[in-house]
Design a protein around this motif. Structure first.
Motif, short mmCIF file in Angstrom:
data_model
loop_
_atom_site.label_atom_id
_atom_site.label_comp_id
_atom_site.label_asym_id
_atom_site.label_seq_id
_atom_site.Cartn_x
_atom_site.Cartn_y
_atom_site.Cartn_z
N PRO A 157 4.36 3.97 -6.33
CA PRO A 157 5.59 4.93 -5.89
C PRO A 157 5.91 5.79 -6.83
CG PRO A 157 6.32 2.51 -6.38
CD PRO A 157 4.96 2.54 -6.24
N LYS A 158 5.37 5.45 -8.14
CA LYS A 158 5.80 6.56 -9.33
C LYS A 158 4.46 7.27 -9.68
CE LYS A 158 9.53 3.58 -11.24
NZ LYS A 158 9.79 2.39 -11.90
N GLY A 159 3.33 7.48 -8.88
CA GLY A 159 2.53 8.08 -9.25
C GLY A 159 1.22 7.30 -10.11
N GLU A 160 1.70 5.93 -10.40
CA GLU A 160 0.69 5.37 -11.00
C GLU A 160 -0.60 5.03 -10.43
OE1 GLU A 160 3.35 2.21 -9.27
OE2 GLU A 160 3.55 4.18 -10.21
N GLN A 161 -1.82 4.84 -11.16
CA GLN A 161 -2.90 4.56 -10.62
C GLN A 161 -3.06 3.11 -10.37
OE1 GLN A 161 -4.57 7.16 -9.35
NE2 GLN A 161 -6.24 7.29 -10.42
N LEU A 162 -3.43 2.82 -8.95
CA LEU A 162 -3.63 1.22 -8.61
C LEU A 162 -4.79 1.10 -8.29
CD1 LEU A 162 -0.55 1.10 -6.07
CD2 LEU A 162 -0.74 0.50 -8.83
#
Length: 120
Positions: free
Chosen positions: A50-55
């Motif tokens: 949701p915060k643009g972090e790579q998963l």
């Protein structure tokens, strides 16, 4: 790109190119067909939080970007592909009605593997 990143990106570009050629010859340049072909090569789609972090995942498949033509925007048929090979190395490609292409490049700060839609 580092020499190792460039070498690995070239290897992946060489894997992708014949697949795009086949899709182009079959007149299959829609995102769904291209995505299926890339996933069949074993790539995994990028996932972000949701915060643009790579998963996870390294593959991004998108429709072509619209461009201004005469007095309105036009979105051409086709698909563009971004594959993050290493933090410093990408493969970008596209397939559309008129042609297809595959190249290697470093990532852009603003937009990852894809060239930003505005001045860099």
């Amino acid at each position: 790109m580092s020499p190792a990143g460039a070498k690995d990106a070239k290897r992946e570009a060489d894997r992708i190119e014949p697949v795009l050629k086949r899709l182009w010859e079959q007149k299959k340049w829609d995102p769904e067909s291209v995505r299926a072909a890339m996933l069949a090569l074993g790539y995994e789609e990028e996932r972000t939080g949701p915060k643009g972090e790579q998963l996870g995942g390294t593959l991004s498949v998108q429709g072509m970007r619209p461009h201004f033509e005469t007095d309105h925007y036009v979105t051409p048929e086709g698909t563009r592909i971004g594959l993050r090979v290493h933090p410093d190395a990408c493969v970008t490609a596209f397939v559309q009605k008129t042609n297809y292409a595959v190249q290697t490049n470093g990532p852009y700060l603003e937009s990852g593997c894809f060239e930003p839609p505005f001045g860099h």
